[in-house]
Design a protein around this motif. Structure first.
Motif, PDB file in Angstrom:
ATOM      1  N   ILE A   8       3.990   3.262   2.631  1.00 47.98           N
ATOM      2  CA  ILE A   8       3.668   3.423   1.217  1.00 47.98           C
ATOM      3  C   ILE A   8       3.680   4.907   0.894  1.00 47.98           C
ATOM      4  CG2 ILE A   8       1.907   3.103  -0.557  1.00 47.98           C
ATOM      5  CD1 ILE A   8       0.966   0.631   1.049  1.00 47.98           C
ATOM      6  N   SER A  10       2.749   7.438  -2.028  1.00 51.32           N
ATOM      7  CA  SER A  10       2.047   7.563  -3.307  1.00 51.32           C
ATOM      8  C   SER A  10       2.959   8.264  -4.316  1.00 51.32           C
ATOM      9  CB  SER A  10       0.756   8.373  -3.126  1.00 51.32           C
ATOM     10  OG  SER A  10       1.070   9.736  -2.837  1.00 51.32           O
ATOM     11  N   ASP A  11       2.660   8.069  -5.584  1.00 54.91           N
ATOM     12  CA  ASP A  11       3.439   8.763  -6.615  1.00 54.91           C
ATOM     13  C   ASP A  11       3.345  10.275  -6.436  1.00 54.91           C
ATOM     14  OD1 ASP A  11       4.529   6.599  -8.157  1.00 54.91           O
ATOM     15  OD2 ASP A  11       2.517   6.225  -8.932  1.00 54.91           O
ATOM     16  N   ALA A  96       2.254  -5.195  -1.461  1.00 57.91           N
ATOM     17  CA  ALA A  96       1.626  -3.885  -1.283  1.00 57.91           C
ATOM     18  C   ALA A  96       1.660  -3.082  -2.586  1.00 57.91           C
ATOM     19  CB  ALA A  96       2.323  -3.109  -0.158  1.00 57.91           C
ATOM     20  N   PHE A  97       2.773  -3.159  -3.306  1.00 61.23           N
ATOM     21  CA  PHE A  97       2.884  -2.473  -4.597  1.00 61.23           C
ATOM     22  C   PHE A  97       1.830  -2.993  -5.569  1.00 61.23           C
ATOM     23  CE2 PHE A  97       4.643  -2.894  -8.935  1.00 61.23           C
ATOM     24  CZ  PHE A  97       4.652  -1.553  -9.295  1.00 61.23           C
ATOM     25  N   ARG A  99      -1.006  -4.478  -4.943  1.00 67.35           N
ATOM     26  CA  ARG A  99      -2.345  -4.051  -4.499  1.00 67.35           C
ATOM     27  C   ARG A  99      -2.590  -2.586  -4.826  1.00 67.35           C
ATOM     28  NH1 ARG A  99      -5.119  -6.513   0.519  1.00 67.35           N
ATOM     29  NH2 ARG A  99      -6.428  -4.843  -0.201  1.00 67.35           N
ATOM     30  N   SER A 100      -1.576  -1.752  -4.645  1.00 65.03           N
ATOM     31  CA  SER A 100      -1.764  -0.330  -4.960  1.00 65.03           C
ATOM     32  C   SER A 100      -1.920  -0.124  -6.461  1.00 65.03           C
ATOM     33  CB  SER A 100      -0.623   0.520  -4.398  1.00 65.03           C
ATOM     34  OG  SER A 100       0.581   0.280  -5.079  1.00 65.03           O
ATOM     35  N   ASP A 102      -3.315  -2.331  -8.491  1.00 67.43           N
ATOM     36  CA  ASP A 102      -4.685  -2.772  -8.760  1.00 67.43           C
ATOM     37  C   ASP A 102      -5.687  -1.664  -8.440  1.00 67.43           C
ATOM     38  OD1 ASP A 102      -3.769  -5.273  -9.550  1.00 67.43           O
ATOM     39  OD2 ASP A 102      -4.311  -6.272  -7.660  1.00 67.43           O
ATOM     40  N   ALA A 103      -5.495  -0.997  -7.298  1.00 73.69           N
ATOM     41  CA  ALA A 103      -6.393   0.090  -6.901  1.00 73.69           C
ATOM     42  C   ALA A 103      -6.313   1.251  -7.890  1.00 73.69           C
ATOM     43  CB  ALA A 103      -6.061   0.554  -5.486  1.00 73.69           C
ATOM     44  N   MET A 104      -5.100   1.562  -8.335  1.00 76.88           N
ATOM     45  CA  MET A 104      -4.915   2.650  -9.295  1.00 76.88           C
ATOM     46  C   MET A 104      -5.592   2.316 -10.623  1.00 76.88           C
ATOM     47  SD  MET A 104      -1.306   4.545 -10.093  1.00 76.88           S
ATOM     48  CE  MET A 104      -0.608   3.222 -11.045  1.00 76.88           C
ATOM     49  N   THR A 107      -9.280   2.805 -10.146  1.00 75.65           N
ATOM     50  CA  THR A 107      -9.616   4.232 -10.068  1.00 75.65           C
ATOM     51  C   THR A 107      -9.662   4.876 -11.444  1.00 75.65           C
ATOM     52  OG1 THR A 107      -8.669   4.447  -7.865  1.00 75.65           O
ATOM     53  CG2 THR A 107      -8.851   6.473  -9.162  1.00 75.65           C
TER      54      THR A 107
END
Length: 157
Positions: A8, A10-11, A96-97, A99-100, A102-104, A107
């Motif tokens: 993964i 990150s941006d 995975a995308f 989930r990431s 969702d986390a973003m 945050t």
């Protein structure tokens, strides 16, 4: 048991790397690293495949500075429609995308539409209003024209 390697980026890291590399070079390094990681877990199959995003010779040129390069790969477009391993990789990557994302969203306390389009542009504008343009690199790829329009020097007050 399905052996896989999930990488993964990150941006924020993507934006740093994209300053020196194009998207295909980044993808080539990630695909290669996934195969290198898999080699550490298991014996690679004789038939190795990548859903082709660049011609094979160019793929290996992108890897010219890598310490370890996995060779003997078959390159084919639309491979996810023909090979279960590529389809499974696509599903794992999408999961995975999501989930990431969702986390973003958790945050930053806002929703982000996936993909491109006018709603994505509105989300980016809302983000910049709340957190400033400097933080946009944490949630978006900055080399696209829609993010260029959000730069302070390009906005009209």
């Amino acid at each position: 048991l399905l052996e896989y390697s999930l990488l993964i980026v990150s941006d924020e890291k993507y934006n740093q790397v994209h300053d020196q590399s194009n998207m295909n070079a980044i993808k080539a390094r990630l695909h290669n690293q996934a195969y290198v990681n898999l080699q550490k877990k298991t014996v690679l199959p004789d038939f190795r495949i990548i859903d082709q995003f660049t011609p094979e010779p160019q793929y290996y040129r992108y890897l010219s500075r890598e310490k370890a390069v996995v060779r003997g790969i078959h390159f084919e477009t639309k491979a996810e429609n023909k090979y279960p391993a590529v389809g499974a990789a696509s599903i794992i990557a999408r999961y995975a995308f999501l989930r990431s994302m969702d986390a973003m969203e958790k945050t930053y306390g806002m929703s982000f539409h996936k993909g491109a389009g006018s709603q994505t542009d509105l989300d980016a504008g809302t983000f910049v209003q709340r957190y400033g343009f400097a933080k946009l690199s944490k949630v978006a790829k900055l080399h696209f024209k829609n993010t260029e329009r959000l730069r302070p020097e390009n906005t009209k007050e």
